[in-house]
Design an enzyme around this catalytic site. Structure first.
Site, PDB file in Angstrom:
ATOM      1  N   SER A 138     154.599  12.955 101.302  1.00  0.00           N
ATOM      2  CA  SER A 138     153.330  13.055 100.594  1.00  0.00           C
ATOM      3  C   SER A 138     152.202  12.564 101.487  1.00  0.00           C
ATOM      4  CB  SER A 138     153.409  12.216  99.322  1.00  0.00           C
ATOM      5  OG  SER A 138     152.190  12.244  98.632  1.00  0.00           O
ATOM      6  N   HIS A 162     153.163   5.503  98.998  1.00  0.00           N
ATOM      7  CA  HIS A 162     151.701   5.319  99.110  1.00  0.00           C
ATOM      8  C   HIS A 162     151.248   3.869  98.942  1.00  0.00           C
ATOM      9  CE1 HIS A 162     150.917   9.581  99.401  1.00  0.00           C
ATOM     10  NE2 HIS A 162     151.640   9.786  98.327  1.00  0.00           N
ATOM     11  N   GLU A 202     147.334   8.622 105.680  1.00  0.00           N
ATOM     12  CA  GLU A 202     148.727   8.181 105.686  1.00  0.00           C
ATOM     13  C   GLU A 202     149.633   9.289 105.181  1.00  0.00           C
ATOM     14  OE1 GLU A 202     150.753   7.558 102.812  1.00  0.00           O
ATOM     15  OE2 GLU A 202     149.270   7.559 101.233  1.00  0.00           O
TER      16      GLU A 202
END
Length: 170
Positions: A108, A60, A134
């Site tokens: 994720s 992330h 994303e």
């Protein structure tokens, strides 16, 4: 705007060129943050952004793009993705190596909730519409089942199948 992230665990498939596939999110599964993504939650965002509008990141971190998504789609199970690690990028080569070894296989999502509802009885938030920004390759997915599916052409595929089978027995 607040960005949220949810981790999902599935099995991963990685080819020699850095291409891999798996599920970034699964419908109807409660994650460790007490959220559940509902079928159709990604549809509007995918129509609006397209595959090219969703970034592939490492853990992330917006400073760590590691590749591109070639296909992102909802199916009956969840959000299926196919991407390619940019092997000219040092971090992507590291990720590829870790994926092949079975040390890194979590996926994720990073998103903003557009519509959701809380189930007071269970305490679970149902995510009805998500603005997907994303999808990251991560160590610890919030949804343990969100994983890369297998590593193609290596013994890692067999190891991933064995891990998935063992996880289903639990």
């Amino acid at each position: 705007m607040k960005t949220e992230t949810k981790f999902a665990r599935t099995a991963l498939a990685v080819a020699e060129d850095g291409t891999f596939a798996g599920y970034a999110s699964l419908f109807g599964k409660t994650d460790l943050g007490r959220d559940m993504v509902m079928p159709g939650a990604f549809a509007a965002s995918l129509r609006r952004r397209g595959t090219g509008g969703v970034k592939m990141l490492y853990q992330h971190d917006p400073a760590e793009p590691i590749g591109v998504w070639e296909e992102i789609r909802e199916d009956d199970r969840g959000l299926w993705v196919k991407g390619r690690l940019s092997v000219g990028v040092a971090r992507a080569r590291e990720v590829l190596s870790l994926m092949r070894d079975g040390a890194l296989d979590g996926l994720s999502i990073g998103y903003r909730t557009v519509r959701g509802r809380n189930d007071r009885k269970s305490g679970v938030r149902q995510l009805i519409e998500i603005d997907l920004w994303e999808i990251s390759v991560v160590t610890f997915p919030m949804l343990p089942e969100a994983r890369v599916e297998a590593v193609k052409g290596t013994t890692v595929l067999l190891a991933a199948i064995r891990r998935a089978t063992a996880a289903m027995r639990v």
